[in-house]
Design a protein around this motif. Structure first.
Motif, PDB file in Angstrom:
ATOM      1  N   GLU A  64       2.756  -9.638  18.339  1.00 47.26           N
ATOM      2  CA  GLU A  64       2.458  -8.220  18.502  1.00 47.26           C
ATOM      3  C   GLU A  64       2.785  -7.415  17.325  1.00 47.26           C
ATOM      4  O   GLU A  64       2.403  -6.009  17.248  1.00 47.26           O
ATOM      5  N   HIS A  65       3.490  -7.938  16.258  1.00 48.05           N
ATOM      6  CA  HIS A  65       3.908  -7.269  15.240  1.00 48.05           C
ATOM      7  C   HIS A  65       3.032  -7.605  14.053  1.00 48.05           C
ATOM      8  O   HIS A  65       2.872  -8.491  13.612  1.00 48.05           O
ATOM      9  N   HIS A  66       2.384  -6.453  13.657  1.00 50.00           N
ATOM     10  CA  HIS A  66       1.322  -6.652  12.579  1.00 50.00           C
ATOM     11  C   HIS A  66       1.903  -6.044  11.229  1.00 50.00           C
ATOM     12  O   HIS A  66       2.061  -4.763  10.990  1.00 50.00           O
ATOM     13  N   MET A  67       2.291  -6.827  10.330  1.00 51.62           N
ATOM     14  CA  MET A  67       2.887  -6.533   9.291  1.00 51.62           C
ATOM     15  C   MET A  67       1.999  -5.841   8.410  1.00 51.62           C
ATOM     16  O   MET A  67       0.794  -6.416   8.297  1.00 51.62           O
ATOM     17  N   ALA A  68       2.496  -4.883   7.444  1.00 50.52           N
ATOM     18  CA  ALA A  68       1.518  -4.103   6.747  1.00 50.52           C
ATOM     19  C   ALA A  68       1.262  -4.792   5.307  1.00 50.52           C
ATOM     20  O   ALA A  68       2.266  -5.500   5.062  1.00 50.52           O
ATOM     21  N   PRO A  69       0.489  -4.944   4.575  1.00 50.09           N
ATOM     22  CA  PRO A  69       0.517  -5.524   3.181  1.00 50.09           C
ATOM     23  C   PRO A  69       1.093  -4.473   2.214  1.00 50.09           C
ATOM     24  O   PRO A  69       1.484  -3.298   2.626  1.00 50.09           O
ATOM     25  N   GLU A  70       1.588  -4.998   1.295  1.00 46.76           N
ATOM     26  CA  GLU A  70       2.263  -4.355   0.240  1.00 46.76           C
ATOM     27  C   GLU A  70       1.752  -3.054  -0.299  1.00 46.76           C
ATOM     28  O   GLU A  70       2.127  -1.900  -0.312  1.00 46.76           O
ATOM     29  N   GLU A  71       0.439  -3.118  -0.586  1.00 51.79           N
ATOM     30  CA  GLU A  71      -0.302  -1.980  -1.246  1.00 51.79           C
ATOM     31  C   GLU A  71      -0.771  -0.996  -0.170  1.00 51.79           C
ATOM     32  O   GLU A  71      -0.725  -1.181   1.044  1.00 51.79           O
TER      33      GLU A  71
END
Lengths: 187, 406
Positions: A9-16
């Motif tokens: 359920e948790h969609h991690m964001a990319p760093e950029e």
């Protein structure tokens, strides 16, 4: 809900393109080590959204930390959730200086759904904490004004309609799902 | 009767006056317990929750497309608000980017809705202070924007403009001309009402210094929208957390958040009136910069597990949709926080210390919308044995009752 599902359920964001969010996230995680769980805290892919999983007895400390360190004054709302074994309270805030929305959430066990209220710190939560108590049966202990908020005055005890296992004793949800016109004998 | 030389000081008794839930002066069910000493309100309590409709629970059993139309029916005035915000939340959960043109048309509907909602409020405010001439004038001119919305969407109230993945109707060139012409008229009229609100003593003397909500209290009690901005609280999602075409509107640099530091009902009125003129300018900007292209993107009905916090600035303030999806075509949890719910908390504070005669305008100043507030569980209960009757059963029973009469 099983663990694998809650992870997806948790969609991690990319760093950029999320530098500001990650900077705040790292700072908070370093400052609040031990109060905030690593599992369940992340930067969401949607721009300007942070989620923090807080230990129930540390919620007040964490809110105070945000209020003093990050000048958090805008309280958005509180949403409850039924996770099966646990019940969850999601506190949504908005940091107006950094322009980032943060969500602090606490999981409380279903058989003892209690945690300490933060209405005395932020009066904006007065109504929504009452709402959570009525609809989910999660009790914010120490609420200054516990009273009826959303449900009728004669609503029976120990019935929390927004829980997933609410038995719906009067069959309302069943009947509201009728798709076509009813046959006369059904009335 | 005995006479005394010393004048007696009469302390008026404290009386608690309940207003509502059913009251001729209230349009919608809310309950305000006002404790008065003579004419002064010394304590106030707000009770809500008299009109539950269980929309959040019902939504858990419906598909996203069905919920979209259910969301529209949360409120008649903010119908595009909830409809668009949910569409935005579902798109964010599915990680779909909608076409630029769709974003512009969605924003256009939102801004037109803001114009109609603010003019509606202005009329109500004029009416509450007894200035009925201006009330009728402003509502006559509200018809202009209602007609524009009707030509744009085909509906006067529930616009049904948004769908998951874009919008449902396009803006043609001829429609654009009609809209621009209507906007010119609206701007001219709104400038007139701005002057009426500020310079006309009939209105101004009733709102000047009434219902004071200090900046500090507005912040701590979570006042949103024009209520907060009238107390100089910089909360406007359109500028703080922009989505859709608001990103372009903000980047154009032509628009600014409308704030007032008056902290009273007059401040809230000024914020709304000026904001309406800004909204007209925004609509015009959107129409002039409308990009070409498709208006809709296809989205699969099953949405991946995700959690989304969608925010939007409704006419009354910040709207929040917290949507949790679970991989099926139905939401796992959908929480709606409509702006009036946030404004109730500061209401009791605002009423305290005012005159009883000012209570109607103070109540009206937050532009309360009860359908915003009561939407969680539908129950029609009587005494201990709860008998719940859905609409169709009720309808059948009422038909039977009428038949038995004849």
């Amino acid at each position: 809900m099983t663990e694998t599902e809650s992870v997806t359920e948790h969609h991690m964001a990319p760093e950029e393109e999320h530098e500001e969010e990650y900077a705040l996230f790292r700072q908070v995680m370093a400052d609040l080590e031990g109060d905030v769980l690593i599992e369940g805290s992340y930067v969401h892919k949607q721009p300007r959204r942070l989620f923090f999983q807080v230990l129930p007895d540390k919620l007040r400390d964490v809110v105070q930390y945000f209020m003093t360190t990050h000048d958090m004054w805008q309280a958005s709302t509180l949403s409850g959730r039924d996770l099966g074994d646990d019940l969850q309270a999601n506190y949504h805030f908005f940091l107006n200086d950094q322009k980032i929305a943060i969500t602090l959430r606490v999981n409380v066990p279903r058989n003892k759904p209690e945690y300490s209220s933060i209405t005395d710190l932020m009066p904006a939560f007065e109504f929504v904490e009452n709402e959570l108590r009525e609809l989910f049966g999660v009790i914010p202990v120490g609420h200054p004004k516990p009273r009826r908020c959303e449900l009728p005055e004669n609503w029976p005890k120990n019935e929390y309609p927004m829980r997933k296992d609410w038995a719906d004793p009067r069959g309302l949800m069943q009947r509201s799902k009728t798709t076509g016109p009813k046959k006369p004998e059904e009335y | 009767m005995t006479e005394s030389d010393e004048p007696r000081i009469v302390i008026p008794p404290r009386v608690t006056i309940p207003i509502g839930p059913q009251h001729p002066a209230l349009k919608e069910p809310g309950m305000f317990k006002l404790t008065v000493e003579g004419e002064r309100i010394i304590d106030a309590e707000v009770n809500i929750g008299y009109n539950h409709r269980s929309i959040e629970k019902i939504a858990e059993g419906r598909t996203f497309l069905q919920v979209l139309y259910l969301a529209e029916r949360i409120c008649g005035i903010c119908s595009a608000t909830h409809n668009g915000t949910l569409a935005q939340a579902v798109e964010a959960a599915a990680e779909v980017e909608i076409p630029e043109r769709a974003k512009f048309i969605r924003t256009l509907t939102w801004e037109l809705e803001r114009i109609h909602s603010h003019i509606l409020w202005l009329g109500v405010a004029f009416h509450e202070v007894g200035f009925d001439t201006a009330f009728m004038y402003s509502w006559r001119d509200r018809e202009v924007v209602m007609d524009l919305l009707e030509t744009l969407s085909g509906n006067r109230v529930n616009y049904a403009m948004n769908t998951i993945g874009g919008v449902r109707r396009d803006v043609t060139d001829s429609l654009k001309e009609t809209l621009l012409k209507g906007l010119d008229k609206l701007e001219e009229r709104m400038k007139y009402y701005r002057d009426v609100a500020i310079y006309e003593k009939t209105f101004w003397n009733r709102v000047d210094g009434v219902g004071v909500l200090p900046n500090k209290i507005a912040k701590s009690h979570g006042a949103v929208g024009p209520t907060g901005r009238g107390s100089n609280v910089p909360t406007d999602v359109r500028f703080n957390d922009p989505t859709q075409a608001y990103v372009h509107l903000r980047d154009s640099g032509e628009f600014e958040m409308v704030l007032s530091d008056r902290e009273d009902v007059a401040g809230r009125a000024i914020v709304r009136v000026v904001e309406t003129i800004e909204a007209v300018r925004m609509c015009r900007w959107l129409l002039h910069n409308l990009p070409d292209g498709p208006i809709r993107e296809r989205v699969r009905p099953r949405i991946q597990p995700n959690e989304v916090l969608a925010r939007y600035e409704a006419p009354r303030g910040e709207v929040i949709h917290y949507l949790v999806t679970n991989g099926s075509d139905k939401p796992e949890r959908w929480k709606v926080r409509a702006p009036t719910h946030a404004n109730w908390v500061s209401m009791a504070y605002t009423l305290r210390g005012g005159y009883l005669a000012d209570a109607p305008i103070i109540l009206a100043a937050i532009d309360p919308c009860f359908s915003c507030t009561d939407r969680v569980v539908l129950v029609d209960a009587e005494d201990e044995t709860i008998q719940l009757k859905p609409l169709d059963v009720l309808r059948a029973e009422s038909n039977k009752w009428y038949e038995s009469r004849t």
